[in-house]
Structures are given as structure tokens and as C-alpha cells.
Design a protein around this motif. Structure first.
Motif, short mmCIF file in Angstrom:
data_model
loop_
_atom_site.label_atom_id
_atom_site.label_comp_id
_atom_site.label_asym_id
_atom_site.label_seq_id
_atom_site.Cartn_x
_atom_site.Cartn_y
_atom_site.Cartn_z
N LYS A 110 56.90 47.98 35.41
CA LYS A 110 56.44 49.03 34.51
C LYS A 110 57.63 49.90 34.14
O LYS A 110 58.23 50.53 34.99
CB LYS A 110 55.35 49.85 35.17
CG LYS A 110 54.81 50.97 34.28
CD LYS A 110 53.70 51.74 34.99
CE LYS A 110 53.19 52.85 34.10
NZ LYS A 110 52.10 53.60 34.76
N GLU A 114 39.54 41.71 46.76
CA GLU A 114 39.65 43.10 46.29
C GLU A 114 40.96 43.75 46.67
O GLU A 114 41.32 44.81 46.12
CB GLU A 114 38.48 43.93 46.83
CG GLU A 114 38.41 44.07 48.33
CD GLU A 114 37.68 42.93 49.00
OE1 GLU A 114 37.47 43.00 50.22
OE2 GLU A 114 37.31 41.95 48.30
N CYS A 169 43.77 42.91 45.83
CA CYS A 169 44.66 42.83 44.67
C CYS A 169 44.26 43.80 43.56
O CYS A 169 45.01 43.96 42.58
CB CYS A 169 44.66 41.41 44.08
SG CYS A 169 45.69 40.23 44.97
N GLN A 170 43.13 44.44 43.69
CA GLN A 170 42.61 45.23 42.59
C GLN A 170 43.45 46.46 42.27
O GLN A 170 43.37 46.99 41.17
CB GLN A 170 41.16 45.64 42.90
CG GLN A 170 40.20 44.46 42.89
CD GLN A 170 38.77 44.86 43.23
OE1 GLN A 170 38.48 46.04 43.48
NE2 GLN A 170 37.87 43.89 43.25
N ASP A 184 47.16 46.41 38.94
CA ASP A 184 46.63 45.98 37.65
C ASP A 184 47.61 45.17 36.83
O ASP A 184 47.22 44.38 35.97
CB ASP A 184 46.17 47.21 36.85
CG ASP A 184 45.04 47.96 37.53
OD1 ASP A 184 44.30 47.33 38.30
OD2 ASP A 184 44.91 49.17 37.28
N GLU A 185 48.91 45.38 37.05
CA GLU A 185 49.91 44.71 36.22
C GLU A 185 50.28 43.32 36.75
O GLU A 185 51.03 42.60 36.11
CB GLU A 185 51.17 45.57 36.12
CG GLU A 185 50.94 46.87 35.38
CD GLU A 185 52.23 47.63 35.18
OE1 GLU A 185 53.28 47.17 35.68
OE2 GLU A 185 52.21 48.68 34.52
N TRP A 186 49.78 42.97 37.91
CA TRP A 186 50.14 41.68 38.49
C TRP A 186 49.66 40.52 37.62
O TRP A 186 48.54 40.52 37.10
CB TRP A 186 49.52 41.54 39.88
CG TRP A 186 50.38 42.09 40.97
CD1 TRP A 186 51.57 42.73 40.83
CD2 TRP A 186 50.08 42.05 42.36
NE1 TRP A 186 52.05 43.10 42.06
CE2 TRP A 186 51.16 42.70 43.02
CE3 TRP A 186 49.04 41.56 43.12
CZ2 TRP A 186 51.21 42.83 44.40
CZ3 TRP A 186 49.08 41.69 44.48
CH2 TRP A 186 50.15 42.32 45.12
N SER A 190 56.45 46.49 39.61
CA SER A 190 55.76 45.25 39.22
C SER A 190 56.15 44.05 40.07
O SER A 190 55.96 42.92 39.64
CB SER A 190 56.05 44.96 37.74
OG SER A 190 57.44 44.79 37.54
#
Length: 203
Positions: free
Chosen positions: A1, A60, A62-63, A66-68, A137
Motif C-alpha cells: 500500500k 477468517e 485472513c480477513q 484486504d489487500e492480499w 502488503s
């Protein structure tokens, strides 16, 4: 990012991998897995030899990232199961700071640097994380250690590179004078403020 990648120079021999410096603590480079290639920004880690990236089947845990970009084996024509033994396919790693990652092994073609392609590279598709911290990121880890550091019995990326490079030599230049990521906010902490990295390392 909000970060940028710097070219390390002209291709020589096996090619070059542009790196991004995150707060003078860790360096990431982009690899691709699969056919067609699925790109991931991975942390280059000389203290381990495992390659892992987050899976499209991640739970969850990984939630919050968001940019993954998430690896999807169904989109790759060259993906294979790593082993016929279900137990051998299981992956779990625990780092010294308490972070853990679990998932399963797979095999796929990997692009590293400008023009290095490693066929049937074993890697882990992570489906769950615990206490995981990341620098912007960063989407995975590429361990550059020898097989002795591996958490499994599969060949490491470094051992596979020996059959791809013109000479079994690689070097890493880490420019610590420029931070490619936005400055930390007052209420944020560095990923690991005590970590120190050398300017140059070669193998």
C-alpha cells in the motif's frame, strides 16, 4: 500500500529481483506461482527455507488483510499435489515470536526474478494464521535458507535454484537509506524495531 519497487540494475546471468524496503526492517520481492502466473509480494527470509503464500481457502484469519492476493490452485494448469501421502502434505510453521501458519503443500511452477523459472517448486498454501503481523502488503515468506532449515522433507527453493542458475551464486543488496513505505503513524509500531539487517549479503 503506497509503496514502490526499485530496480536493482541490469540483468546479469540469472536476472534481478526488484526489492521494496519496509521501514528498514524487511525487504519484499514479487514472485509468481502457477500457469498463468499468480503474483505475490514475499518477505525474503534468510533464516528459514520454507515458501508459503495465503490460499483462497484461508479462514477468517485472513480477513484483516484486504489487500492480499490469494493463491487459487484451480486457476493453474501446472499445479500438482506435493505428495501422495496426506500427512506429508500438511504444513505448519511456528516462528520465534509466536506467529504460526498452517496449510498444505502443493507444487507449481515458480517465477523468481526477471527470467528464472523453477518447475515443480514445493510451497505451502496457508489456510490459517495465528498472531500474524505483516508489514504493509507482504503476502508470504520466501525462505532462502538451506534444506536443513526446512520444516518438511521437500527441496527448498535455494536447492532448486542450483539447477536453474548458470552458477550457484546469488547476492542481495539491501539499501537501508530509503524507506519505500509510508511513514508510520504516531500510534503505530515498526514490525520489529530491534531488527537490524546488513547492507549486503551473498551466497
Amino acid at each position: 500500500k503506497g509503496h514502490k519497487r526499485r530496480s536493482l540494475g541490469e540483468e546479469i546471468g540469472g536476472g534481478t529481483l526488484p526489492l521494496s524496503n519496509c521501514h528498514l526492517v524487511l525487504w519484499t520481492g514479487e514472485i509468481e506461482l502457477g500457469t498463468p502466473g499468480q503474483p505475490f509480494a514475499v518477505h525474503l527470509d534468510t533464516g528459514s527455507s520454507d515458501l508459503w503464500i495465503p490460499s483462497v481457502h484461508c479462514d477468517e484469519s485472513c480477513q484483516g488483510f484486504d489487500e492480499w492476493r490469494l493463491y487459487d490452485s484451480s486457476l493453474s494448469s501446472t499445479y500438482k499435489v506435493a505428495s501422495d501421502d496426506p500427512d506429508a502434505n500438511k504444513f505448519e510453521i511456528r516462528y520465534a515470536d509466536g506467529e504460526t501458519a498452517t496449510g498444505e503443500h502443493g507444487s507449481d511452477v515458480m517465477r523468481l526474478a526477471s527470467d528464472l523459472f523453477i518447475p515443480e517448486q514445493i510451497f505451502a498454501q496457508i489456510t490459517s494464521f495465528s498472531s500474524f503481523q505483516t508489514c504493509a502488503s507482504e503476502e508470504g515468506v520466501l525462505g532462502l535458507g538451506l534444506n536443513a532449515l526446512s520444516s518438511h522433507s521437500f527441496p527448498s527453493t535455494l536447492s532448486k535454484l542450483r539447477g536453474v542458475l548458470k552458477q550457484p551464486i546469488f547476492s542481495v543488496y539491501l539499501n537501508g537509506s530509503i524507506d519505500d513505505y509510508p511513514p508510520l503513524e504516531e500510534d503505530e509500531e515498526s514490525y520489529n524495531e530491534d531488527s537490524q539487517q546488513p547492507d549486503y549479503a551473498g551466497n
